[in-house]
Design an enzyme around this catalytic site. Structure first.
Site, PDB file in Angstrom:
ATOM      1  N   GLY A  10      67.637  22.533  62.762  1.00 33.07           N
ATOM      2  CA  GLY A  10      69.071  22.311  62.523  1.00 33.07           C
ATOM      3  C   GLY A  10      69.702  23.466  61.762  1.00 33.07           C
ATOM      4  O   GLY A  10      69.061  24.492  61.490  1.00 33.07           O
ATOM      5  N   SER A  34      67.631  15.992  68.150  1.00 35.24           N
ATOM      6  CA  SER A  34      68.824  15.180  68.431  1.00 35.24           C
ATOM      7  C   SER A  34      70.092  15.988  68.174  1.00 35.24           C
ATOM      8  O   SER A  34      71.146  15.681  68.715  1.00 35.24           O
ATOM      9  CB  SER A  34      68.824  13.895  67.593  1.00 35.24           C
ATOM     10  OG  SER A  34      68.786  14.206  66.211  1.00 35.24           O
ATOM     11  N   ASN A  35      70.002  17.028  67.336  1.00 40.88           N
ATOM     12  CA  ASN A  35      71.193  17.855  67.094  1.00 40.88           C
ATOM     13  C   ASN A  35      70.827  19.350  67.006  1.00 40.88           C
ATOM     14  O   ASN A  35      71.413  20.081  66.208  1.00 40.88           O
ATOM     15  CB  ASN A  35      71.907  17.401  65.811  1.00 40.88           C
ATOM     16  CG  ASN A  35      73.324  17.938  65.737  1.00 40.88           C
ATOM     17  OD1 ASN A  35      73.985  18.099  66.768  1.00 40.88           O
ATOM     18  ND2 ASN A  35      73.805  18.232  64.536  1.00 40.88           N
ATOM     19  N   ASP A  58      59.943  12.638  65.907  1.00 37.76           N
ATOM     20  CA  ASP A  58      60.817  11.950  64.967  1.00 37.76           C
ATOM     21  C   ASP A  58      60.107  11.690  63.640  1.00 37.76           C
ATOM     22  O   ASP A  58      58.914  11.349  63.650  1.00 37.76           O
ATOM     23  CB  ASP A  58      61.198  10.608  65.633  1.00 37.76           C
ATOM     24  CG  ASP A  58      62.526  10.126  65.151  1.00 37.76           C
ATOM     25  OD1 ASP A  58      62.634   9.813  63.947  1.00 37.76           O
ATOM     26  OD2 ASP A  58      63.459  10.089  65.967  1.00 37.76           O
ATOM     27  N   LYS A  84      74.528  13.235  60.387  1.00 33.60           N
ATOM     28  CA  LYS A  84      75.470  13.648  59.340  1.00 33.60           C
ATOM     29  C   LYS A  84      76.947  13.462  59.674  1.00 33.60           C
ATOM     30  O   LYS A  84      77.794  13.998  58.970  1.00 33.60           O
ATOM     31  CB  LYS A  84      75.212  15.110  58.989  1.00 33.60           C
ATOM     32  CG  LYS A  84      75.415  16.066  60.154  1.00 33.60           C
ATOM     33  CD  LYS A  84      75.424  17.525  59.711  1.00 33.60           C
ATOM     34  CE  LYS A  84      75.696  18.436  60.874  1.00 33.60           C
ATOM     35  NZ  LYS A  84      75.787  19.841  60.560  1.00 33.60           N
ATOM     36  N   SER A 124      74.026  15.392  49.252  1.00 32.51           N
ATOM     37  CA  SER A 124      75.369  15.890  49.562  1.00 32.51           C
ATOM     38  C   SER A 124      76.312  15.542  48.431  1.00 32.51           C
ATOM     39  O   SER A 124      76.173  14.490  47.781  1.00 32.51           O
ATOM     40  CB  SER A 124      75.837  15.221  50.848  1.00 32.51           C
ATOM     41  OG  SER A 124      77.205  15.431  51.030  1.00 32.51           O
ATOM     42  N   TYR A 148      77.620   7.287  55.835  1.00 31.42           N
ATOM     43  CA  TYR A 148      76.774   8.486  55.695  1.00 31.42           C
ATOM     44  C   TYR A 148      76.461   8.734  54.221  1.00 31.42           C
ATOM     45  O   TYR A 148      75.302   8.956  53.843  1.00 31.42           O
ATOM     46  CB  TYR A 148      77.485   9.691  56.326  1.00 31.42           C
ATOM     47  CG  TYR A 148      76.890  11.016  55.943  1.00 31.42           C
ATOM     48  CD1 TYR A 148      75.622  11.391  56.380  1.00 31.42           C
ATOM     49  CD2 TYR A 148      77.604  11.907  55.116  1.00 31.42           C
ATOM     50  CE1 TYR A 148      75.078  12.614  56.012  1.00 31.42           C
ATOM     51  CE2 TYR A 148      77.066  13.130  54.755  1.00 31.42           C
ATOM     52  CZ  TYR A 148      75.802  13.474  55.198  1.00 31.42           C
ATOM     53  OH  TYR A 148      75.261  14.684  54.827  1.00 31.42           O
ATOM     54  N   LYS A 152      72.859   8.715  51.940  1.00 28.42           N
ATOM     55  CA  LYS A 152      72.389   9.796  51.049  1.00 28.42           C
ATOM     56  C   LYS A 152      72.052   9.230  49.669  1.00 28.42           C
ATOM     57  O   LYS A 152      71.027   9.595  49.074  1.00 28.42           O
ATOM     58  CB  LYS A 152      73.464  10.887  50.926  1.00 28.42           C
ATOM     59  CG  LYS A 152      73.577  11.761  52.140  1.00 28.42           C
ATOM     60  CD  LYS A 152      72.433  12.767  52.236  1.00 28.42           C
ATOM     61  CE  LYS A 152      72.253  13.287  53.640  1.00 28.42           C
ATOM     62  NZ  LYS A 152      71.040  14.007  53.910  1.00 28.42           N
ATOM     63  N   PHE A 177      77.573  21.290  48.578  1.00 35.02           N
ATOM     64  CA  PHE A 177      79.012  21.180  48.809  1.00 35.02           C
ATOM     65  C   PHE A 177      79.264  21.563  50.284  1.00 35.02           C
ATOM     66  O   PHE A 177      78.619  20.990  51.144  1.00 35.02           O
ATOM     67  CB  PHE A 177      79.792  21.940  47.721  1.00 35.02           C
ATOM     68  CG  PHE A 177      79.857  21.062  46.465  1.00 35.02           C
ATOM     69  CD1 PHE A 177      78.696  20.778  45.729  1.00 35.02           C
ATOM     70  CD2 PHE A 177      81.027  20.442  46.096  1.00 35.02           C
ATOM     71  CE1 PHE A 177      78.723  19.906  44.646  1.00 35.02           C
ATOM     72  CE2 PHE A 177      81.063  19.570  44.996  1.00 35.02           C
ATOM     73  CZ  PHE A 177      79.916  19.306  44.275  1.00 35.02           C
ATOM     74  N   ARG A 230      88.208  22.766  48.928  1.00 33.34           N
ATOM     75  CA  ARG A 230      86.769  22.474  48.957  1.00 33.34           C
ATOM     76  C   ARG A 230      85.980  23.676  48.455  1.00 33.34           C
ATOM     77  O   ARG A 230      86.469  24.799  48.476  1.00 33.34           O
ATOM     78  CB  ARG A 230      86.296  22.174  50.396  1.00 33.34           C
ATOM     79  CG  ARG A 230      86.910  20.943  51.030  1.00 33.34           C
ATOM     80  CD  ARG A 230      86.402  19.660  50.402  1.00 33.34           C
ATOM     81  NE  ARG A 230      86.926  18.485  51.090  1.00 33.34           N
ATOM     82  CZ  ARG A 230      88.102  17.913  50.828  1.00 33.34           C
ATOM     83  NH1 ARG A 230      88.891  18.408  49.882  1.00 33.34           N
ATOM     84  NH2 ARG A 230      88.488  16.845  51.485  1.00 33.34           N
TER      85      ARG A 230
END
Ligand code: NAD
Ligand code: UD1
Length: 330
Positions: A10, A34-35, A58, A84, A124, A148, A152, A177, A230
């Site tokens: 990822g 999956s991503n 997995d 996510k 996160s 989500y 976490k 962040f 942000r």
């Protein structure tokens, strides 16, 4: 030292694998794709000269984890594997709780069985869920505002309970962040699925001509130019934070990883235009429900305790994001 990187093909996992290999660690990746896609491990190999073994599977599959821990003498794990998307998590909470929380339980069980008790976990800033115009420290109240974020916080709880049950565990929880940017080679980066929810992937799709304009979601916030603020962090700086976390793994540690400085949506658009020479058409749009006005890290604990600080500029974040996206979308 050999590190198991879950979710290693990822976005953040691939950059962290590069930094690990460049720092002399051995890397073993498990990812169910999956991503992400399997070519990422070859790309890591092209950047570092070392292609890490990739187990396609997995973290929910304890038999596969058993096999990996039997085939490799793993010293520590870095656990990125998770779903996510905030909106998908709200629409399908069972999918998110199962993949993220049950997946973490499965990993912890396998680690315990094989006597591996060192872990760095991708948390996160979403666990804080508060809006404030001061920097957010690690002791700020925890109150996630979406499924989500709940997953976490649950995973953080699993790890800290595990540590309290058996102090032989060394657990570091890293609260990221907003990661943007990509490796300077342009070989790895963030590949959004479908319509991007996050700002930078949306901007790069506008720049690539895939979308007509950026919707600036909220122009009436109580911020200097009315748009959301942000703490954007270059993914390579973030990846290097994991190396520092591994080097300092001892007991239970919780660290924010951010630059400590906020930028507004308009500042990001301006910086992107300057870095790339591409004009980004913008339209004003309503606020996204549940969005916060201003959110940035107090990163002083990671600076002091891990000896980590960010080095990359906003210009580099924009230029590197575009270098990867340009190659990917061409
Ligand atoms: P990503 O989707 O690019 O990477 C996650 C990887 O995990 C993917 O390759 C995916 O295929 C894999 N994966 C998902 N579920 C799995 C499972 N059950 N078993 C095996 N592999 C699985 O996401 P990312 O941006 O690299 O995020 C990595 C971690 O950092 C995630 O835990 C995410 O929640 C966290 N995080 C990300 C951000 C961000 O903005 N990108 C911010 C804060 C925290
Ligand atoms: C989102 C996630 C958060 C996750 C973080 C980092 C939500 C509610 N939160 O937060 O859980 O940890 O990403 O991945 O999704 N913006 C636009 N136009 C767009 C997209 C975004 O103007 O098309 C604005 C937003 O209003 C915000 C800023 O850009 O002010 C950043 O948005 P985004 O990249 O989605 O990050 P977060 O809102 O911090």
């Amino acid at each position: 030292m050999k590190i198991l990187v879950t979710g290693g093909t990822g976005y953040i996992g691939s950059h962290t694998s590069v930094e690990l290999l460049n720092s002399g660690y051995e890397v073993v990746i498990i990812d169910n794709l999956s991503n992400s896609d399997a070519s990422v491990s070859d790309r890591i190999g092209r950047i570092t000269g070392k292609t890490p073994p990739l187990y396609i599977g997995d973290v929910l599959d304890e038999a596969l984890l058993d096999q990996i821990f039997s085939e490799h003498k793993i010293d520590a794990a870095i656990h990125f594997a998770a779903l996510k998307s905030v909106p998908v998590s709200m629409a399908d909470p069972l999918l998110y709780y199962h993949n993220n929380v049950t997946g973490t339980l499965s990993l912890c069980r396998a680690m315990k069985k094989h006597g591996v008790k060192n872990i760095v976990f991708s948390s996160s800033a979403t666990v804080y869920g508060i809006s404030d115009d001061r920097p957010i420290g690690e002791d700020a109240p925890l109150s996630p505002k979406n499924v989500y974020g709940n997953t976490k916080l649950m995973m953080e709880t699993v790890f800290s309970d595990l540590y309290h049950s058996d102090p032989e565990w060394n657990v570091t929880l890293l609260r990221y962040f907003n990661p943007i940017g990509a490796h300077e080679s342009g070989l790895i980066g963030e590949v959004p699925e479908g319509i991007p929810g996050n700002l930078m992937p949306y901007i790069t799709q506008v720049a690539a001509g895939l979308r007509p304009h950026l919707n600036i979601t909220g122009t009436d916030y109580d911020t200097p130019d009315g748009t959301g603020v942000r703490d954007y962090i270059h993914v390579v700086d973030l990846a290097r934070g994991h190396i520092k976390a591994l080097q300092n793994l001892s007991g239970l540690g919780i660290y924010n990883l951010g630059t400590g400085r906020g930028y507004s949506v308009r500042e990001i658009v301006n910086a992107f235009e300057e870095a790339t020479g591409i004009k980004i058409a913008c339209e004003e749009a309503p606020r996204r429900p549940g969005d916060l006005a201003c959110y940035f890290a107090d990163a002083s604990k990671a600076n002091a305790m891990l000896g980590w600080r960010t080095e990359k500029t906003l210009h580099e974040m924009c230029a590197d994001s575009w270098r990867f996206a340009k190659g990917y979308y061409k």
